[in-house]
Design a protein around this motif. Structure first.
Motif, PDB file in Angstrom:
ATOM      1  N   MET A 128    -108.558  14.381  61.594  1.00 37.63           N
ATOM      2  CA  MET A 128    -109.648  13.706  60.896  1.00 37.63           C
ATOM      3  C   MET A 128    -110.152  14.530  59.711  1.00 37.63           C
ATOM      4  O   MET A 128    -110.525  13.979  58.673  1.00 37.63           O
ATOM      5  N   GLN A 129    -110.128  15.841  59.865  1.00 33.98           N
ATOM      6  CA  GLN A 129    -110.510  16.703  58.755  1.00 33.98           C
ATOM      7  C   GLN A 129    -109.556  16.508  57.578  1.00 33.98           C
ATOM      8  O   GLN A 129    -109.987  16.398  56.428  1.00 33.98           O
ATOM      9  N   ARG A 130    -108.250  16.427  57.870  1.00 32.00           N
ATOM     10  CA  ARG A 130    -107.263  16.228  56.803  1.00 32.00           C
ATOM     11  C   ARG A 130    -107.429  14.869  56.129  1.00 32.00           C
ATOM     12  O   ARG A 130    -107.148  14.720  54.939  1.00 32.00           O
ATOM     13  N   TYR A 131    -107.880  13.870  56.889  1.00 31.54           N
ATOM     14  CA  TYR A 131    -108.047  12.529  56.329  1.00 31.54           C
ATOM     15  C   TYR A 131    -109.417  12.329  55.673  1.00 31.54           C
ATOM     16  O   TYR A 131    -109.754  11.219  55.276  1.00 31.54           O
ATOM     17  N   GLY A 132    -110.203  13.387  55.570  1.00 30.32           N
ATOM     18  CA  GLY A 132    -111.436  13.320  54.810  1.00 30.32           C
ATOM     19  C   GLY A 132    -112.679  12.899  55.567  1.00 30.32           C
ATOM     20  O   GLY A 132    -113.718  12.649  54.951  1.00 30.32           O
ATOM     21  N   VAL A 133    -112.610  12.832  56.893  1.00 28.58           N
ATOM     22  CA  VAL A 133    -113.796  12.502  57.686  1.00 28.58           C
ATOM     23  C   VAL A 133    -114.764  13.689  57.651  1.00 28.58           C
ATOM     24  O   VAL A 133    -114.344  14.844  57.795  1.00 28.58           O
ATOM     25  N   ARG A 134    -116.032  13.421  57.487  1.00 22.98           N
ATOM     26  CA  ARG A 134    -117.014  14.501  57.345  1.00 22.98           C
ATOM     27  C   ARG A 134    -117.639  14.924  58.675  1.00 22.98           C
ATOM     28  O   ARG A 134    -117.945  16.094  58.873  1.00 22.98           O
ATOM     29  N   ARG A 135    -117.847  13.953  59.588  1.00 20.22           N
ATOM     30  CA  ARG A 135    -118.593  14.261  60.813  1.00 20.22           C
ATOM     31  C   ARG A 135    -117.897  13.633  62.023  1.00 20.22           C
ATOM     32  O   ARG A 135    -117.368  12.523  61.927  1.00 20.22           O
ATOM     33  N   ILE A 136    -117.953  14.332  63.139  1.00 17.93           N
ATOM     34  CA  ILE A 136    -117.349  13.834  64.380  1.00 17.93           C
ATOM     35  C   ILE A 136    -118.338  14.003  65.526  1.00 17.93           C
ATOM     36  O   ILE A 136    -118.965  15.058  65.662  1.00 17.93           O
ATOM     37  N   ILE A 137    -118.461  12.967  66.328  1.00 20.61           N
ATOM     38  CA  ILE A 137    -119.268  13.037  67.550  1.00 20.61           C
ATOM     39  C   ILE A 137    -118.318  12.984  68.736  1.00 20.61           C
ATOM     40  O   ILE A 137    -117.457  12.098  68.819  1.00 20.61           O
ATOM     41  N   LEU A 138    -118.471  13.935  69.653  1.00 24.48           N
ATOM     42  CA  LEU A 138    -117.554  14.060  70.775  1.00 24.48           C
ATOM     43  C   LEU A 138    -118.275  14.632  71.993  1.00 24.48           C
ATOM     44  O   LEU A 138    -119.428  15.035  71.905  1.00 24.48           O
ATOM     45  N   PRO A 139    -117.626  14.687  73.160  1.00 22.16           N
ATOM     46  CA  PRO A 139    -118.283  15.201  74.371  1.00 22.16           C
ATOM     47  C   PRO A 139    -118.653  16.684  74.256  1.00 22.16           C
ATOM     48  O   PRO A 139    -117.916  17.482  73.666  1.00 22.16           O
ATOM     49  N   ALA A 140    -119.772  17.043  74.841  1.00 16.71           N
ATOM     50  CA  ALA A 140    -120.219  18.438  74.808  1.00 16.71           C
ATOM     51  C   ALA A 140    -119.214  19.365  75.492  1.00 16.71           C
ATOM     52  O   ALA A 140    -119.097  20.537  75.122  1.00 16.71           O
ATOM     53  N   ALA A 141    -118.488  18.845  76.478  1.00 20.77           N
ATOM     54  CA  ALA A 141    -117.512  19.674  77.188  1.00 20.77           C
ATOM     55  C   ALA A 141    -116.356  20.099  76.303  1.00 20.77           C
ATOM     56  O   ALA A 141    -115.635  21.044  76.630  1.00 20.77           O
ATOM     57  N   ASN A 142    -116.150  19.418  75.170  1.00 19.63           N
ATOM     58  CA  ASN A 142    -115.071  19.762  74.232  1.00 19.63           C
ATOM     59  C   ASN A 142    -115.581  20.565  73.043  1.00 19.63           C
ATOM     60  O   ASN A 142    -114.859  20.751  72.063  1.00 19.63           O
ATOM     61  N   ARG A 143    -116.802  21.067  73.131  1.00 19.41           N
ATOM     62  CA  ARG A 143    -117.442  21.739  72.003  1.00 19.41           C
ATOM     63  C   ARG A 143    -116.623  22.929  71.482  1.00 19.41           C
ATOM     64  O   ARG A 143    -116.270  22.982  70.299  1.00 19.41           O
ATOM     65  N   GLN A 144    -116.327  23.887  72.348  1.00 24.90           N
ATOM     66  CA  GLN A 144    -115.647  25.107  71.904  1.00 24.90           C
ATOM     67  C   GLN A 144    -114.282  24.806  71.318  1.00 24.90           C
ATOM     68  O   GLN A 144    -113.878  25.391  70.307  1.00 24.90           O
ATOM     69  N   GLU A 145    -113.574  23.905  71.948  1.00 21.38           N
ATOM     70  CA  GLU A 145    -112.253  23.523  71.464  1.00 21.38           C
ATOM     71  C   GLU A 145    -112.338  22.943  70.049  1.00 21.38           C
ATOM     72  O   GLU A 145    -111.570  23.324  69.160  1.00 21.38           O
ATOM     73  N   ALA A 146    -113.280  22.033  69.841  1.00 24.87           N
ATOM     74  CA  ALA A 146    -113.401  21.362  68.544  1.00 24.87           C
ATOM     75  C   ALA A 146    -113.822  22.313  67.441  1.00 24.87           C
ATOM     76  O   ALA A 146    -113.456  22.127  66.271  1.00 24.87           O
ATOM     77  N   LEU A 147    -114.572  23.356  67.774  1.00 28.07           N
ATOM     78  CA  LEU A 147    -115.073  24.283  66.764  1.00 28.07           C
ATOM     79  C   LEU A 147    -113.981  25.152  66.164  1.00 28.07           C
ATOM     80  O   LEU A 147    -114.219  25.881  65.196  1.00 28.07           O
ATOM     81  N   LEU A 148    -112.757  25.094  66.710  1.00 29.91           N
ATOM     82  CA  LEU A 148    -111.647  25.808  66.086  1.00 29.91           C
ATOM     83  C   LEU A 148    -111.258  25.159  64.759  1.00 29.91           C
ATOM     84  O   LEU A 148    -110.592  25.784  63.939  1.00 29.91           O
ATOM     85  N   ALA A 149    -111.648  23.916  64.567  1.00 32.34           N
ATOM     86  CA  ALA A 149    -111.384  23.229  63.301  1.00 32.34           C
ATOM     87  C   ALA A 149    -112.541  23.507  62.346  1.00 32.34           C
ATOM     88  O   ALA A 149    -113.690  23.173  62.629  1.00 32.34           O
ATOM     89  N   SER A 150    -112.250  24.120  61.224  1.00 31.35           N
ATOM     90  CA  SER A 150    -113.305  24.451  60.269  1.00 31.35           C
ATOM     91  C   SER A 150    -113.385  23.374  59.185  1.00 31.35           C
ATOM     92  O   SER A 150    -112.450  22.617  58.966  1.00 31.35           O
ATOM     93  N   GLY A 151    -114.521  23.301  58.528  1.00 30.40           N
ATOM     94  CA  GLY A 151    -114.678  22.387  57.409  1.00 30.40           C
ATOM     95  C   GLY A 151    -115.070  20.977  57.791  1.00 30.40           C
ATOM     96  O   GLY A 151    -114.990  20.073  56.958  1.00 30.40           O
ATOM     97  N   ILE A 152    -115.465  20.756  59.025  1.00 24.99           N
ATOM     98  CA  ILE A 152    -115.903  19.430  59.456  1.00 24.99           C
ATOM     99  C   ILE A 152    -117.118  19.609  60.365  1.00 24.99           C
ATOM    100  O   ILE A 152    -117.198  20.578  61.128  1.00 24.99           O
ATOM    101  N   GLU A 153    -118.078  18.707  60.279  1.00 32.52           N
ATOM    102  CA  GLU A 153    -119.302  18.810  61.063  1.00 32.52           C
ATOM    103  C   GLU A 153    -119.065  18.261  62.471  1.00 32.52           C
ATOM    104  O   GLU A 153    -118.640  17.119  62.633  1.00 32.52           O
ATOM    105  N   ILE A 154    -119.363  19.093  63.466  1.00 37.63           N
ATOM    106  CA  ILE A 154    -119.162  18.718  64.868  1.00 37.63           C
ATOM    107  C   ILE A 154    -120.520  18.463  65.523  1.00 37.63           C
ATOM    108  O   ILE A 154    -121.427  19.297  65.442  1.00 37.63           O
ATOM    109  N   TYR A 155    -120.656  17.297  66.176  1.00 37.28           N
ATOM    110  CA  TYR A 155    -121.854  16.984  66.947  1.00 37.28           C
ATOM    111  C   TYR A 155    -121.415  16.703  68.381  1.00 37.28           C
ATOM    112  O   TYR A 155    -120.624  15.787  68.627  1.00 37.28           O
TER     113      TYR A 155
END
Length: 510
Positions: A128-155
């Motif tokens: 999604m970062q490569r396709y230009g998406v700015r923000r993603i909402i996902l489960p809190a249990a996947n927080r640390q995993e998702a934060l490995l992707a830089s340049g996109i806002e994680i909620y």
């Protein structure tokens, strides 16, 4: 009212965007999903209805049509629960459409409206970062995993109610901030109950330890053959203890594989230690190579950036052993399902251990072998010539003498790691700007450039080539190993002694 919600789907370890289109119209209450959705997605209705009601929201009693666009591609996964639920809320005017345009939604819903851990989040976030998406909402249990992707806002949200409040302009969720990585490593290490095994525990096999050190320094595959209790398994289990710590890119790539395979947990949200995979000899082809109706990475891919240990390799099915030939050369494996190619990485270091025969004592000076010549031959033929050619180093372990057990001057993992780190640093500097980083990756042209031979060395090569019955492939492997030995000793050029030692690791004593 029509709404379009951004989400993603997985194909192997790659992810692609999906538009979840929701239309609510008058008519008999129905819930239809179109666009090649699998059973898991179609079952979302039974999760979404109670999730909305238990969150205090309204489930519309109307005709609901969900289209997964592009409609011509097969889609799978329970992570579509959240985007479908958001689409229903937006189309029923319970959420403002304008607040959804910049978001991508991923996550499985529980019946009480909470979000549960979802597999494959990291590759979808990075796509999604490569396709230009700015923000993603996902489960809190996947927080640390998702934060490995830089340049996109994680909620990260715990439940559907939090997301609705956020999108309605009420209580806002805070953007997740990447934590420093060292605490994450410590948490993962503690949760995995990692006990650092040390080469100082292995006594009486210093020559074999040197061979392992060479293999780890250059990323070479190694086959250890010997009678039972000569230390083959002890050596193999300690290889990762001397390998360098994973860099950030290796952590990301390895975590992607484990995320897709469903092997991440809340205790181990990120893979920060080099993998050590030890499949049983009864493993299926799909378990080793990857596959299934929904292709997932097998053991050879899960061992990427680490070690694949095949203990008692002679007990594995011969067809399974032969199937390793392509991954050992290409360092990747391609699976084709329904005309679609799924490519999984296989950048692993192979460590194999084998007895010389079925009873284990063929050639042992202290025990009598009970196998017939035919049984010995049949057992040793489990490892075909093409497979042996592709294993860089062959080491024969002798039984340990009692005096060696009293030796207190054995080399430890920390001492070995210093030599390996220095050798890998030299390789990194030499191959800077190239597509390789370790000696085992050298192409034939690169071997000629970085492992040149003088007149005396060429004569040695000619003699050894004939005596050991080598072929061009095995000769290239010998020269790559010689380059690694030179790096371990701090030598800019490959010398005669380095080449001679490398040839010793091709001499068959089975």
């Amino acid at each position: 009212m029509l709404s379009k919600i951004c989400s993603a789907f997985l194909r192997g370890v790659e992810a692609f965007p999906v538009s979840v289109e929701t239309d609510i119209s008058r008519g008999m209450p129905t819930f239809n999903i179109v666009g090649q959705a699998d059973t898991t997605i179609k079952e979302a209705r039974e999760r979404i209805r109670p999730a909305l009601v238990n969150t205090g929201l309204e489930y519309p009693c109307s005709r609901i049509t969900i289209n997964m666009s592009p409609a011509g591609v097969r889609k799978r996964g329970s992570h579509f629960d959240l985007p479908i639920a958001i689409g229903i809320l937006a189309s029923s005017r319970q959420l403002p459409l304008r607040s959804l345009a910049e978001y991508c939604f991923l996550g499985e819903l529980s019946l009480d409206g909470s979000l549960v851990r979802t597999d494959g989040i990291l590759p979808m976030v990075m796509a999604m970062q490569r396709y230009g998406v700015r923000r993603i909402i996902l489960p809190a249990a996947n927080r640390q995993e998702a934060l490995l992707a830089s340049g996109i806002e994680i909620y990260a949200a715990d439940n559907l109610g939090q997301i609705v409040d956020h999108l309605r302009g009420g209580k806002q969720m805070e953007r997740e901030r990447p934590a420093t990585f060292e605490p994450v490593k410590e948490i993962c290490a503690r949760s995995a109950n990692i006990r650092r095994l040390d080469f100082a525990d292995v006594k009486g096999q210093e020559n074999a330890k040197r061979a392992v050190m060479i293999a780890a320094a250059g990323g070479h595959g190694i086959l250890m053959t010997g009678s039972p209790s000569t230390g083959k398994t002890m050596l193999a289990e300690r290889v990762v203890s001397v390998m360098p710590e994973m860099d950030f890119d290796e952590i990301v790539n390895t975590t992607i594989l484990y995320s897709v395979a469903g092997l991440l947990t809340e205790d181990i949200p990120v893979i920060t230690n080099r993998p050590f995979r030890r499949p049983h000899h009864r493993i299926t082809p799909a378990g080793l190579l990857g596959g299934g109706s929904v292709p997932k990475p097998g053991e050879i891919s899960l061992a990427s950036q680490g070690v694949l240990f095949l203990d008692e390799i002679g007990e594995f099915d011969r067809n399974l052993i032969d199937a390793l030939r392509t991954p050992l050369e290409s360092k990747s494996i391609t699976l084709v399902r329904r005309g679609i190619s799924h490519v999984f990485p296989a950048e692993f270091m192979l460590v194999a251990a084998s007895n010389p025969c079925k009873c284990g004592y063929y050639g042992d000076p202290n025990h009598e072998c009970k196998c017939t010549d035919r049984e010995v031959e049949r057992y040793q033929k489990k490892l075909s010539g093409p497979v042996l050619d592709r294993i860089d180093m062959h080491v024969y372990l002798q039984p340990v003498e009692y005096e060696s057990l009293e030796d207190t001057t054995v080399m430890s993992s920390a001492e070995m790691a210093k030599f390996i780190d220095e050798a890998r640093r030299r390789q990194a500097e030499r191959y800077a700007g190239m597509s390789i980083s370790l000696n085992h990756q050298l192409s034939e042209r690169m071997v000629e450039e970085f492992c040149p031979l003088d007149g005396k060395m060429r004569r040695l090569v000619s003699q050894a080539y004939q005596k050991l019955k080598l072929n061009p492939r095995t000769l290239m492997k010998v020269r790559r190993v010689a380059r690694t030995i030179a790096d371990l000793e701090g030598s800019e050029q490959v010398e005669m002694k380095h080449l001679a030692e490398a040839f010793a690791y091709r001499e068959s004593r089975r």
